[in-house]
Design an enzyme around this catalytic site. Structure first.
Site, PDB file in Angstrom:
ATOM      1  N   GLU A 200      53.722  53.748  64.156  1.00  0.00           N
ATOM      2  CA  GLU A 200      54.436  52.525  63.779  1.00  0.00           C
ATOM      3  C   GLU A 200      53.446  51.402  63.569  1.00  0.00           C
ATOM      4  OE1 GLU A 200      57.100  51.412  66.946  1.00  0.00           O
ATOM      5  OE2 GLU A 200      58.718  52.606  66.106  1.00  0.00           O
ATOM      6  N   ARG A 291      72.608  54.099  78.598  1.00  0.00           N
ATOM      7  CA  ARG A 291      72.996  53.923  80.006  1.00  0.00           C
ATOM      8  C   ARG A 291      73.129  52.438  80.308  1.00  0.00           C
ATOM      9  NH1 ARG A 291      68.373  51.563  81.644  1.00  0.00           N
ATOM     10  NH2 ARG A 291      66.459  52.282  80.694  1.00  0.00           N
ATOM     11  N   VAL A 294      69.182  47.626  84.026  1.00  0.00           N
ATOM     12  CA  VAL A 294      68.966  46.773  85.209  1.00  0.00           C
ATOM     13  C   VAL A 294      69.494  45.356  84.943  1.00  0.00           C
ATOM     14  CG1 VAL A 294      67.216  45.774  86.738  1.00  0.00           C
ATOM     15  CG2 VAL A 294      66.886  48.086  85.824  1.00  0.00           C
TER      16      VAL A 294
HETATM   17  P1  ADP Z   1      59.605  52.945  76.399  1.00  0.00           P
HETATM   18  O1  ADP Z   1      60.711  53.906  76.117  1.00  0.00           O
HETATM   19  O2  ADP Z   1      58.430  53.614  77.009  1.00  0.00           O
HETATM   20  O3  ADP Z   1      60.061  51.716  77.114  1.00  0.00           O
HETATM   21  P2  ADP Z   1      59.523  51.428  73.863  1.00  0.00           P
HETATM   22  O4  ADP Z   1      59.511  52.057  72.524  1.00  0.00           O
HETATM   23  O5  ADP Z   1      60.788  50.782  74.303  1.00  0.00           O
HETATM   24  O6  ADP Z   1      59.046  52.507  74.964  1.00  0.00           O
HETATM   25  O7  ADP Z   1      58.345  50.385  73.944  1.00  0.00           O
HETATM   26  C1  ADP Z   1      57.996  49.760  75.154  1.00  0.00           C
HETATM   27  C2  ADP Z   1      57.128  48.546  74.881  1.00  0.00           C
HETATM   28  O8  ADP Z   1      55.940  48.913  74.167  1.00  0.00           O
HETATM   29  C3  ADP Z   1      57.774  47.475  74.041  1.00  0.00           C
HETATM   30  O9  ADP Z   1      58.611  46.633  74.803  1.00  0.00           O
HETATM   31  C4  ADP Z   1      56.543  46.768  73.503  1.00  0.00           C
HETATM   32  O10 ADP Z   1      55.991  45.955  74.530  1.00  0.00           O
HETATM   33  C5  ADP Z   1      55.574  47.900  73.233  1.00  0.00           C
HETATM   34  N1  ADP Z   1      55.717  48.400  71.851  1.00  0.00           N
HETATM   35  C6  ADP Z   1      56.424  49.478  71.454  1.00  0.00           C
HETATM   36  N2  ADP Z   1      56.358  49.634  70.103  1.00  0.00           N
HETATM   37  C7  ADP Z   1      55.589  48.615  69.643  1.00  0.00           C
HETATM   38  C8  ADP Z   1      55.152  48.184  68.330  1.00  0.00           C
HETATM   39  N3  ADP Z   1      55.495  48.854  67.213  1.00  0.00           N
HETATM   40  N4  ADP Z   1      54.379  47.083  68.252  1.00  0.00           N
HETATM   41  C9  ADP Z   1      54.028  46.390  69.367  1.00  0.00           C
HETATM   42  N5  ADP Z   1      54.396  46.727  70.610  1.00  0.00           N
HETATM   43  C10 ADP Z   1      55.177  47.826  70.762  1.00  0.00           C
END
Ligand code: ADP
Length: 446
Positions: A200, A291, A294
């Site tokens: 991404e 789900r 928190v």
């Molecule tokens: P998880 O399931 O591990 O929580 P996420 O896809 O929700 O993974 O991503 C968690 C965090 O990682 C996001 O809140 C952000 O801080 C960072 N992150 C994820 N994707 C990106 C991106 N494309 N660009 C910048 N930060 C990202």
């Protein structure tokens, strides 16, 4: 409606579910490890069953142990809370085979959203904006470099099966790609049993904004507005608010309606959260959590809707019974996660709680299972409570939060309360001007 619900969780969320059941006139069963015999949810439940030793793998994550507890007590439904088995499709399937209702979405929806590549493809097809990147899994470095060149560096490699902020790596240029790709694949395979990764665009200064949704699996779908969870450390949320200080009404209505429509179109049943990164006025989907979260109380505070009761009603087969226009938003709410941790190093601080005084008064809610004389076990997450405050405006909410934090006393263990008091002295926090890196910069980690 159900007669008896088994709560397959511990801590504040077990208590939260217990309260919802009790108001609906449903009997409750608490399950607990040997380390949690004196936990509040165990003491308050109508029945309790010990399901194993302290290690979560042998108790709160043990499907056979929880199934046996259902059989012994005659529970007709299970609420999984968050974490543990809440996003385990196999658990939901097994319960179904035993004629026990899983209070949550279908196994198929859990499975789709648990695979981040499938999730992204599914929501994109439903009109939800996603982060530019590879259309599916990426296997070889040449392909990865081609995609990165197309979308522009920096990019982020993410594990399809990742969770909890793990399984991600930022790549700044093509020279680093081959090694980073291989390392992320190997780590993903070891940590999640699935080495698939995707690419991404890496967003530099986004906010984390998520939309709460409810679907009844019978054509009904609404959104309950957004939450801003940008204040994070190590991708763990620390402070959450509803509504986001960064959005105006037309932006929030647009993204909310897009999400509500997607939920209805996919026939989703239960509560869910669609998470976005938000930068320069644009939303980019990152994942959907199938789900309760928190931080759900901030949404409850501004909508007056009890999300856990809605989950239970929907799982029992009820229709939503209201439309988007019936959902009213009022005021502002902020949640602070109170962890038994050092407020600067975040080192866990389990042990004996010598004394607790909980704040009260208008607009103050505390969801916590600790009490004076309770011993916090060292085996689990360090979240020991949540302070949620409501105000007519964000400003009133901030003033009330400062007042409530000042009243909150927890003696015997270290907590994150002083961190929140410090944050309230920061202009950026008062102005609502922060992105997902703000807190770590403030803590001096960058
Ligand atoms: P998880 O399931 O591990 O929580 P996420 O896809 O929700 O993974 O991503 C968690 C965090 O990682 C996001 O809140 C952000 O801080 C960072 N992150 C994820 N994707 C990106 C991106 N494309 N660009 C910048 N930060 C990202």
């Amino acid at each position: 409606m159900f007669d008896k619900v088994l709560i397959a969780n511990r801590g504040e969320i077990a208590l939260r579910v217990l309260r919802a059941c009790r108001e609906l006139g449903i009997a409750t069963v608490a399950v607990h490890s040997t380390a949690d015999e004196t936990a509040m949810h165990v003491l308050l439940a109508d029945e309790s069953v010990c399901i194993g030793p302290p290690a979560a793998a042998d108790s709160y994550l043990s499907i056979p142990a929880i199934l046996s507890a259902c059989e012994i007590t005659g529970a007709d439904a299970v609420h999984p809370g968050y974490g543990f088995l809440s996003e385990n499709a196999q658990f939901s399937d097994i319960l179904k085979e035993h004629n026990i209702t899983f209070i949550g979405p279908s196994g198929d929806h859990i499975r789709t959203m648990g695979d981040k590549i499938a999730a992204k493809q599914t929501v994109e097809a439903l009109g939800i904006p996603v982060v530019p990147g590879s259309p599916g899994a990426v296997e070889d470095p040449a392909e990865a470099i081609r995609i990165a060149n197309e979308i522009g560096y920096p990019v982020i490699i993410k594990a399809a099966a990742g969770g909890g902020g793990r399984g991600m790596r930022v790549v700044k240029n093509s020279q680093d790609m081959a090694v980073s790709l291989q390392t992320t694949q190997t780590e993903a395979k070891a940590a999640f049993g699935d080495g698939s990764v995707y690419i991404e665009k890496f967003l530099g200064k986004p906010r984390h904004i998520e939309v709460q949704v409810l679907g009844d699996g019978q054509g009904g779908g609404v959104h309950l507005g957004e939450r801003d969870c940008s204040l994070q450390r190590r991708h763990q949320k620390v402070w959450e608010e509803a509504r986001s200080p960064a959005l105006n009404d037309s932006q929030r209505e647009k993204i909310g309606n897009t999400c509500a429509k997607a939920i209805a179109d996919m026939n989703y049943s239960g509560a869910g959260t669609i998470e976005f990164l938000y930068e320069n006025g644009e939303f980019y989907f990152i994942e959907m959590n199938t789900r309760l979260q928190v931080e759900h109380p901030v949404t409850e505070m501004i909508t007056g809707i009890d999300l856990v009761q809605e989950q239970i009603r929907i799982a029992a087969g009820a229709k939503l019974g209201y439309t988007q226009d019936d959902v009213q938003f009022n005021g502002h709410a902020i949640e602070c996660r109170i962890n038994a941790e050092n407020p600067r190093t975040f080192m866990p601080s389990p042990g004996l709680v010598e004394n607790v005084h909980v704040p009260g008064g208008l607009g103050v809610r505390v969801d916590s299972g600790i009490y004076s004389g309770y011993r916090i076990p060292p085996y689990y997450d360090s979240l020991i409570g949540k302070l949620i405050v409501f105000g007519k405006s964000r400003n009133e909410c901030l003033m009330r939060l400062r007042r409530a934090l000042g009243e909150y006393v927890i003696e015997g263990v270290e907590t994150t309360i002083p961190l929140f008091q410090d944050l309230l002295a920061e202009k950026d926090i008062m102005d609502g001007d922060y992105d997902i890196h703000w807190l770590e910069k403030y803590l001096g980690w960058h």
